[in-house]
Design a protein around this motif. Structure first.
Motif, mmCIF file in Angstrom:
data_model
loop_
_atom_site.group_PDB
_atom_site.id
_atom_site.type_symbol
_atom_site.label_atom_id
_atom_site.label_comp_id
_atom_site.label_asym_id
_atom_site.label_seq_id
_atom_site.Cartn_x
_atom_site.Cartn_y
_atom_site.Cartn_z
ATOM 1 N N ASP A 74 -12.553 -17.953 2.868
ATOM 2 C CA ASP A 74 -11.939 -17.129 3.912
ATOM 3 C C ASP A 74 -11.939 -15.654 3.534
ATOM 4 O O ASP A 74 -12.152 -14.779 4.383
ATOM 5 C CB ASP A 74 -10.514 -17.616 4.171
ATOM 6 N N ASN A 76 -18.157 -28.005 10.266
ATOM 7 C CA ASN A 76 -16.754 -27.831 9.865
ATOM 8 C C ASN A 76 -16.332 -26.371 9.882
ATOM 9 O O ASN A 76 -15.178 -26.060 10.188
ATOM 10 C CB ASN A 76 -16.523 -28.431 8.471
ATOM 11 N N GLU A 84 -17.064 -24.268 11.984
ATOM 12 C CA GLU A 84 -16.774 -23.860 13.358
ATOM 13 C C GLU A 84 -15.274 -23.772 13.627
ATOM 14 O O GLU A 84 -14.829 -23.043 14.515
ATOM 15 C CB GLU A 84 -17.400 -24.842 14.355
ATOM 16 N N GLU A 85 -14.490 -24.515 12.856
ATOM 17 C CA GLU A 85 -13.036 -24.529 13.047
ATOM 18 C C GLU A 85 -12.392 -23.223 12.593
ATOM 19 O O GLU A 85 -11.233 -22.965 12.918
ATOM 20 C CB GLU A 85 -12.422 -25.698 12.280
ATOM 21 N N TYR A 86 -13.110 -22.407 11.824
ATOM 22 C CA TYR A 86 -12.564 -21.158 11.289
ATOM 23 C C TYR A 86 -13.257 -19.980 11.978
ATOM 24 O O TYR A 86 -14.479 -19.835 11.895
ATOM 25 C CB TYR A 86 -12.779 -21.077 9.774
ATOM 26 N N GLU A 87 -12.478 -19.155 12.626
ATOM 27 C CA GLU A 87 -13.036 -18.063 13.416
ATOM 28 C C GLU A 87 -13.859 -17.102 12.552
ATOM 29 O O GLU A 87 -13.388 -16.601 11.532
ATOM 30 C CB GLU A 87 -11.912 -17.283 14.109
ATOM 31 N N GLN A 111 -18.765 -18.912 10.332
ATOM 32 C CA GLN A 111 -20.194 -19.202 10.399
ATOM 33 C C GLN A 111 -21.043 -17.935 10.325
ATOM 34 O O GLN A 111 -22.143 -17.951 9.769
ATOM 35 C CB GLN A 111 -20.518 -19.955 11.688
#
Length: 403
Positions: free
Chosen positions: A270, A295, A297-300, A303
Motif C-alpha cells: 500500500d 485481488n 482490484e479490491e484496493y483503489e 493495480q
C-alpha cells in the motif's frame, strides 16, 4: 532530501495531544520528530530538531501559545507554524496569524482537513518545478511464487540505484522468517527490523542511519529479525512508522516483500509508489499473476502501480512464449531479465551484487536498464516502445520459447 515533512507538536492537553499524534502518524507524508506537553520546553525542541512544520495548540493558554509562535518564528524562520484551536473566533485566529502562524487548524481536526493542510504545506515547501525536492520512490518487490528471484531483483536493483550520484537507497527485508538479503550482500548486521520496531519511539533520522548496515555499493540494509519469535514484533503500524522515517531519509526505498501477503506485506504494498511483480514464463507463475491482479482490484489504485518483471527469460525448455504470457495476464511486460544461472549462483554464493561481480554481463545490463526505467520521468504520452517494456532490447537473447 525527500518530500516527507518533519513535524513537531506541542499541546499541554494530554487527550488532545494524543488524538493529534494519532492523526499525524496515520499520514505517510509526515514524520513526527517530537511532541511536547509544555510550552516552555518547545523552543529547545525546535532548535534541536529544526522541523519543517510545528503544530502549536492554543487552548491551554492562548497568551503563552501566541508568544511561543513568535519565538518559534524567530528561532526557525524556515519552519511552517500551524496554530490549532477548538475556537473559531475571528479575533483569536487573526492574533495567531499575526504572531506568525501560516495556517489555522480547527479542532477536533478531520482527516480530510489535515491531509489538505499538509498537502498545501508540502507544495509550499517543496514546490513542483525542476528545483523541487525529490520524493522518495518506494519500490515493493513481489513474487508470483517462491523462488522466482524476488530477492535477487530487490538486492541488485537497490545496489545499482545506490551506485548512482545523488541517490540514497535503502533495502528492507520483509521476509520476516526466511529472508536472506543479508546473504546476498555478505553482511552481518548489528541491528534488524525488530530492533527498529522496539525502539521506534526514540528513533530519529541520525539514529536510523547509524543502525543500518551500509554496503560498499552505497546501499543501506535493514534485515529481517534474527530470532523467529521476534517476527511477531513487526506489525502493520510499526512498519508504517519505520517506512515513514526512512522516506524522510532516502531517495529510494526498496522493500523485499514476503510470499505470504500478510497484513504487514499488504501495508508495504500500500505504501509503495511502484510495485515490481516478479514472475517467470511458466503456467503456475502466470496463473498467480492473474490471481494477484484480481485481488489487487479490491484496493483503489493498486493495480496502476504494478509493473510486471519477467525473470529468467530465455530459459531453453518449459517456458511459455512472451506473446502467450501477455495474453494470459492481460498486461504488458515492464522488463525482461535474461536467464543466467551460472552468474547468479556466483554472485549469491560470493555475496557480491551483479554490478560488482559481473558489470558487463547481459543480466547486469538488464538490471541497469530496469533502474533507468524506474528513474526516468514518466513520458507525457507512452509511445509504442514504452508500451513494449524492456522486451525490444533483450528479445534477441530469448530464443527457443514455446507457445
Amino acid at each position: 532530501m525527500t518530500n516527507v515533512l518533519r513535524l513537531t507538536l506541542v499541546d499541554p492537553d494530554d487527550d488532545s495531544r494524543s488524538e493529534l499524534k494519532s492523526k499525524l502518524l496515520s499520514l505517510d507524508s509526515v514524520w513526527l520528530e517530537a511532541d511536547c506537553s509544555r510550552y516552555e520546553f518547545f523552543p529547545e525542541i525546535m532548535e534541536q530538531t529544526t522541523p519543517d512544520v510545528a503544530v502549536i495548540t492554543l487552548d491551554s493558554d492562548f497568551d503563552k501559545a501566541t508568544r511561543l509562535i513568535e519565538r518559534c518564528v524567530s528561532l526557525c524562520p524556515d519552519a511552517v507554524i500551524l496554530a490549532a484551536s477548538e475556537s473559531t473566533d475571528g479575533h483569536l485566529i487573526l492574533q495567531a496569524m499575526r504572531a506568525g502562524a501560516r495556517e489555522f487548524l480547527t479542532l477536533p481536526l478531520s482527516a480530510e482537513d489535515l491531509t489538505a493542510t499538509i498537502s498545501r504545506v508540502a507544495s509550499q515547501k517543496f514546490g513542483g518545478g525542476e528545483g523541487a525536492a525529490r520524493g522518495c520512490e518506494v519500490i515493493a518487490c513481489l513474487g508470483a511464487t517462491g523462488g522466482v528471484g524476488t530477492t535477487s531483483a530487490a538486492v541488485n536493483l537497490g545496489c545499482i540505484l545506490a551506485s548512482r550520484p545523488g541517490n540514497t537507497v535503502a533495502l528492507i527485508d520483509l521476509d520476516l522468517a526466511l529472508g536472506d538479503a543479508d546473504v546476498f550482500l555478505d553482511a552481518i548486521p548489528d541491528y534488524t527490523l525488530a530492533d527498529m520496531v522496539q525502539n521506534i519511539s526514540r528513533l530519529d533520522i541520525q539514529l536510523l542511519k547509524q543502525s543500518l548496515t551500509k554496503h560498499s555499493s552505497g546501499l543501506y540494509l535493514l534485515p529481517r529479525p534474527v530470532e523467529l519469535q521476534d517476527t511477531s514484533m513487526v506489525d502493520e503500524g510499526s512498519l508504517r512508522k519505520v517506512v515513514g522515517l526512512m522516506k524522510a531519509s532516502f531517495t529510494h526505498l526498496v522493500i523485499d516483500v514476503s510470499k505470504y501477503y500478510s497484513a504487514v506485506d499488504m501495508a508495504a504494498i500500500d505504501m509503495a509508489t511502484r510495485i515490481l511483480l516478479v514472475t517467470q514464463l511458466d503456467l503456475p507463475c502466470l496463473r498467480n499473476v492473474v490471481r494477484l491482479m484480481m485481488n489487487f482490484e479490491e484496493y483503489e489504485g493498486l493495480q496502476d502501480k504494478v509493473n510486471i518483471v519477467v525473470n529468467r527469460a530465455g530459459l531453453e525448455s518449459g517456458q511459455i512464449s512472451l506473446k502467450k504470457a501477455k495474453e494470459t495476464i492481460g498486461r504488458e511486460v515492464f522488463a525482461l531479465l535474461p536467464n543466467d544461472y551460472r552468474t547468479m549462483v556466483e554472485v549469491r554464493n560470493n555475496g557480491v551484487p551483479l554490478i560488482k561481480q559481473a558489470p558487463r554481463a547481459p543480466l547486469t545490463q538488464a538490471y541497469v536498464d530496469l533502474a533507468d526505467k524506474i528513474s526516468a520521468p514518466p513520458p507525457e504520452e507512452a509511445g509504442e516502445e514504452a508500451k513494449k517494456g524492456g522486451e525490444s532490447k533483450w528479445i534477441k537473447f530469448f530464443g527457443g520459447s514455446k507457445s
